[in-house]
Design a protein around this motif. Structure first.
Motif, PDB file in Angstrom:
ATOM      1  N   MET A  91      23.376 -26.533   2.595  1.00 52.32           N
ATOM      2  CA  MET A  91      22.070 -26.132   2.058  1.00 52.32           C
ATOM      3  C   MET A  91      20.973 -27.118   2.486  1.00 52.32           C
ATOM      4  SD  MET A  91      21.263 -25.218  -1.869  1.00 52.32           S
ATOM      5  CE  MET A  91      19.678 -24.543  -2.299  1.00 52.32           C
ATOM      6  N   PRO A  92      19.844 -26.630   3.031  1.00 52.01           N
ATOM      7  CA  PRO A  92      18.748 -27.539   3.408  1.00 52.01           C
ATOM      8  C   PRO A  92      18.113 -28.183   2.173  1.00 52.01           C
ATOM      9  CG  PRO A  92      18.075 -25.249   3.632  1.00 52.01           C
ATOM     10  CD  PRO A  92      19.548 -25.221   3.331  1.00 52.01           C
ATOM     11  N   ARG A  93      17.683 -29.437   2.314  1.00 50.56           N
ATOM     12  CA  ARG A  93      17.138 -30.187   1.169  1.00 50.56           C
ATOM     13  C   ARG A  93      15.643 -29.959   0.969  1.00 50.56           C
ATOM     14  NH1 ARG A  93      21.274 -30.631  -1.791  1.00 50.56           N
ATOM     15  NH2 ARG A  93      23.084 -31.172  -0.532  1.00 50.56           N
ATOM     16  N   ASP A  94      14.941 -29.500   2.011  1.00 51.84           N
ATOM     17  CA  ASP A  94      13.481 -29.353   1.895  1.00 51.84           C
ATOM     18  C   ASP A  94      13.054 -28.404   0.772  1.00 51.84           C
ATOM     19  OD1 ASP A  94      13.319 -31.112   3.938  1.00 51.84           O
ATOM     20  OD2 ASP A  94      12.880 -29.626   5.495  1.00 51.84           O
ATOM     21  N   PRO A  95      13.651 -27.185   0.657  1.00 49.75           N
ATOM     22  CA  PRO A  95      13.229 -26.309  -0.453  1.00 49.75           C
ATOM     23  C   PRO A  95      13.483 -26.930  -1.826  1.00 49.75           C
ATOM     24  CG  PRO A  95      14.487 -25.090   1.182  1.00 49.75           C
ATOM     25  CD  PRO A  95      14.625 -26.540   1.527  1.00 49.75           C
ATOM     26  N   LEU A  96      14.587 -27.698  -1.952  1.00 47.24           N
ATOM     27  CA  LEU A  96      14.886 -28.325  -3.244  1.00 47.24           C
ATOM     28  C   LEU A  96      13.833 -29.380  -3.584  1.00 47.24           C
ATOM     29  CD1 LEU A  96      18.764 -28.778  -2.849  1.00 47.24           C
ATOM     30  CD2 LEU A  96      17.540 -26.993  -4.109  1.00 47.24           C
ATOM     31  N   GLU A  97      13.472 -30.204  -2.603  1.00 44.31           N
ATOM     32  CA  GLU A  97      12.476 -31.243  -2.840  1.00 44.31           C
ATOM     33  C   GLU A  97      11.109 -30.628  -3.148  1.00 44.31           C
ATOM     34  OE1 GLU A  97      13.176 -34.340  -3.120  1.00 44.31           O
ATOM     35  OE2 GLU A  97      15.295 -34.083  -2.559  1.00 44.31           O
ATOM     36  N   ALA A  98      10.785 -29.527  -2.427  1.00 47.02           N
ATOM     37  CA  ALA A  98       9.492 -28.867  -2.668  1.00 47.02           C
ATOM     38  C   ALA A  98       9.425 -28.286  -4.075  1.00 47.02           C
ATOM     39  CB  ALA A  98       9.284 -27.770  -1.624  1.00 47.02           C
ATOM     40  N   ALA A  99      10.569 -27.708  -4.546  1.00 48.37           N
ATOM     41  CA  ALA A  99      10.595 -27.126  -5.892  1.00 48.37           C
ATOM     42  C   ALA A  99      10.425 -28.204  -6.951  1.00 48.37           C
ATOM     43  CB  ALA A  99      11.911 -26.379  -6.099  1.00 48.37           C
ATOM     44  N   LYS A 100      11.043 -29.366  -6.737  1.00 44.90           N
ATOM     45  CA  LYS A 100      10.909 -30.464  -7.703  1.00 44.90           C
ATOM     46  C   LYS A 100       9.481 -30.984  -7.740  1.00 44.90           C
ATOM     47  CE  LYS A 100      15.736 -31.903  -7.301  1.00 44.90           C
ATOM     48  NZ  LYS A 100      16.678 -32.934  -6.806  1.00 44.90           N
ATOM     49  N   VAL A 101       8.863 -31.065  -6.564  1.00 48.03           N
ATOM     50  CA  VAL A 101       7.468 -31.515  -6.514  1.00 48.03           C
ATOM     51  C   VAL A 101       6.555 -30.540  -7.249  1.00 48.03           C
ATOM     52  CG1 VAL A 101       5.513 -31.925  -4.948  1.00 48.03           C
ATOM     53  CG2 VAL A 101       7.796 -32.805  -4.378  1.00 48.03           C
ATOM     54  N   ASP A 102       6.885 -29.227  -7.157  1.00 49.13           N
ATOM     55  CA  ASP A 102       6.080 -28.212  -7.839  1.00 49.13           C
ATOM     56  C   ASP A 102       6.346 -28.146  -9.334  1.00 49.13           C
ATOM     57  OD1 ASP A 102       4.872 -27.551  -5.491  1.00 49.13           O
ATOM     58  OD2 ASP A 102       6.208 -25.852  -5.056  1.00 49.13           O
ATOM     59  N   GLY A 103       7.282 -28.947  -9.828  1.00 45.00           N
ATOM     60  CA  GLY A 103       7.523 -29.007 -11.273  1.00 45.00           C
ATOM     61  C   GLY A 103       8.584 -28.059 -11.794  1.00 45.00           C
ATOM     62  N   CYS A 104       9.421 -27.504 -10.923  1.00 47.29           N
ATOM     63  CA  CYS A 104      10.488 -26.604 -11.384  1.00 47.29           C
ATOM     64  C   CYS A 104      11.565 -27.414 -12.107  1.00 47.29           C
ATOM     65  CB  CYS A 104      11.117 -25.869 -10.204  1.00 47.29           C
ATOM     66  SG  CYS A 104      10.003 -24.743  -9.363  1.00 47.29           S
ATOM     67  N   ASN A 105      12.099 -26.815 -13.199  1.00 51.06           N
ATOM     68  CA  ASN A 105      13.195 -27.487 -13.901  1.00 51.06           C
ATOM     69  C   ASN A 105      14.519 -27.169 -13.201  1.00 51.06           C
ATOM     70  OD1 ASN A 105      14.168 -24.966 -14.824  1.00 51.06           O
ATOM     71  ND2 ASN A 105      12.657 -24.991 -16.485  1.00 51.06           N
ATOM     72  N   PRO A 106      15.627 -27.851 -13.558  1.00 51.87           N
ATOM     73  CA  PRO A 106      16.910 -27.637 -12.856  1.00 51.87           C
ATOM     74  C   PRO A 106      17.382 -26.181 -12.875  1.00 51.87           C
ATOM     75  CG  PRO A 106      17.006 -29.651 -14.131  1.00 51.87           C
ATOM     76  CD  PRO A 106      15.698 -28.999 -14.485  1.00 51.87           C
ATOM     77  N   TRP A 107      17.191 -25.477 -13.998  1.00 54.89           N
ATOM     78  CA  TRP A 107      17.619 -24.082 -14.071  1.00 54.89           C
ATOM     79  C   TRP A 107      16.822 -23.219 -13.090  1.00 54.89           C
ATOM     80  CZ3 TRP A 107      21.020 -20.592 -14.745  1.00 54.89           C
ATOM     81  CH2 TRP A 107      20.669 -19.259 -14.917  1.00 54.89           C
ATOM     82  N   GLN A 108      15.506 -23.442 -13.008  1.00 47.18           N
ATOM     83  CA  GLN A 108      14.682 -22.657 -12.076  1.00 47.18           C
ATOM     84  C   GLN A 108      15.077 -22.941 -10.621  1.00 47.18           C
ATOM     85  OE1 GLN A 108      10.893 -24.070 -13.558  1.00 47.18           O
ATOM     86  NE2 GLN A 108      10.468 -22.097 -14.568  1.00 47.18           N
ATOM     87  N   VAL A 109      15.388 -24.207 -10.311  1.00 39.46           N
ATOM     88  CA  VAL A 109      15.831 -24.537  -8.946  1.00 39.46           C
ATOM     89  C   VAL A 109      17.144 -23.823  -8.626  1.00 39.46           C
ATOM     90  CG1 VAL A 109      16.653 -26.397  -7.449  1.00 39.46           C
ATOM     91  CG2 VAL A 109      14.669 -26.770  -8.936  1.00 39.46           C
ATOM     92  N   PHE A 110      18.087 -23.842  -9.602  1.00 35.50           N
ATOM     93  CA  PHE A 110      19.374 -23.182  -9.369  1.00 35.50           C
ATOM     94  C   PHE A 110      19.196 -21.671  -9.250  1.00 35.50           C
ATOM     95  CE2 PHE A 110      22.979 -20.897 -11.260  1.00 35.50           C
ATOM     96  CZ  PHE A 110      23.977 -21.263 -10.375  1.00 35.50           C
ATOM     97  N   ARG A 111      18.388 -21.074 -10.156  1.00 35.82           N
ATOM     98  CA  ARG A 111      18.259 -19.606 -10.203  1.00 35.82           C
ATOM     99  C   ARG A 111      17.548 -19.051  -8.975  1.00 35.82           C
ATOM    100  NH1 ARG A 111      17.779 -15.237  -9.611  1.00 35.82           N
ATOM    101  NH2 ARG A 111      17.344 -13.461 -10.968  1.00 35.82           N
ATOM    102  N   HIS A 112      16.500 -19.746  -8.490  1.00 40.60           N
ATOM    103  CA  HIS A 112      15.674 -19.158  -7.441  1.00 40.60           C
ATOM    104  C   HIS A 112      15.916 -19.743  -6.047  1.00 40.60           C
ATOM    105  CE1 HIS A 112      13.397 -16.901 -10.403  1.00 40.60           C
ATOM    106  NE2 HIS A 112      13.272 -18.010 -11.127  1.00 40.60           N
ATOM    107  N   ILE A 113      16.648 -20.860  -5.942  1.00 37.85           N
ATOM    108  CA  ILE A 113      16.879 -21.449  -4.611  1.00 37.85           C
ATOM    109  C   ILE A 113      18.370 -21.594  -4.318  1.00 37.85           C
ATOM    110  CG2 ILE A 113      16.491 -23.466  -3.165  1.00 37.85           C
ATOM    111  CD1 ILE A 113      13.902 -23.924  -4.664  1.00 37.85           C
TER     112      ILE A 113
END
Length: 305
Positions: free
Chosen positions: A191-213
């Protein structure tokens, strides 16, 4: 003096075909010939104890008997329920194990090796192992429950209708969850790390990162594992035969235990082959369903059409 032309098998353009010939012949004798023979016998009254019945053509009689056979449809329904429950439980446990191992920063290789241990046992050995674990009288589970004061008497794990099916599904899940875990862990590593880092910067919580990415990225791996496992579970035989033999009173009878009993115990090989071809259609249906889901997941992630 004119040079004699080489034989056709000595010509260079035929070399690939000659090299492939042994593999093609092996496939013909090992796969195609038995398939054609079993398909032919499904239209005959072939019985193992009467070899001359191999030439007794009965047309669709075996298939008509199967469609009117309540035992067959009962085994068919239990196979679908068994397949659905086992695949979903293995997926959830495999996903949880893969996520936990992916988070660990030390001992990861050791855990991955331990995780593969159940896959090293043959289904027959796993069946015997859990047959004694769930045994009413000498089983370790009943002894543990009674020693801890959680049960007053022996629980009939392999006799009660629901507990016997639960015990078989438990053994199947124990043996095969690691297939899901390994494939999903491979997906997490890729899995690429860029979308995960971008989601964290945008303020997504762990559940939102798991559900949408994370989960959409893993779905192609999930459907690959579902396809592989559906072929194995749909023809489950070893564990069921060793643990319960399809009993008690046919309560754990699945398609392949019924086919084996019809073909070898009752010697009605023609009817057993007809059942086998109907069960193959079930496997093809599940495989096609998961394959279409795999293509849809890849298109969603921008993969191949």
């Amino acid at each position: 003096m004119a040079t004699k032309p080489p034989w056709f098998w000595q010509r260079e353009k035929y070399t690939p075909y000659l090299l492939l010939l042994p593999a093609v012949l092996t496939l013909l004798f090992v796969v195609l010939v038995p398939l054609l023979f079993s398909f032919y016998t499904s239209f005959t009254g072939y019985r193992l104890i009467r070899p001359e019945s191999l030439w007794e053509w009965v047309g669709l009689r075996n298939y008509r008997r199967i469609f009117a056979d309540g035992d067959f449809w009962s085994a068919f329904g239990k196979t679908i329920i068994f397949l659905t429950i086992a695949l979903n439980v293995e997926f959830l446990l495999g996903l949880g194990i893969a996520l936990l191992i992916n988070k660990i920063t030390w001992g990861q290789r050791t855990l991955r090796t331990i995780m593969m241990f159940p896959m090293m046992f043959s289904p027959i050995l796993v069946g015997y192992q859990f047959k004694f674990v769930f045994n009413d009288n000498i089983g370790i589970l009943n002894n543990a429950l009674q020693s801890l004061g959680l049960s007053d008497g022996a629980i009939p794990w392999l006799v009660d209708k629901y507990l016997a099916n639960f015990s078989i599904i438990f053994a199947e899940v124990w043996m095969s969850t690691s297939v899901f875990a390994i494939l999903l862990l491979a997906g997490l590593f890729a899995m690429p790390r860029d979308p995960l880092e971008a989601a964290k910067v945008d303020g997504c919580n762990p559940w939102q990162v798991f559900r949408h990415i994370t989960l959409p990225f893993l779905m192609p791996f999930v459907f690959i594992a579902m396809t592989i496992r559906s072929l194995d579970v749909a023809r489950a035989y070893d564990i069921v035969d060793v643990m319960t033999g399809g009993g008690p009173a046919g309560r754990t009878e699945l398609l392949w235990t019924l086919i084996a009993r019809t073909g070898y115990d009752n010697a009605r090989m023609g009817q057993a082959n007809a059942m086998a071809y109907i069960s193959i259609l079930l496997s093809i249906a599940f495989t096609y369903y998961f394959f279409t889901k795999l293509l849809a997941a890849r298109q969603y992630m921008g993969g191949a059409e």
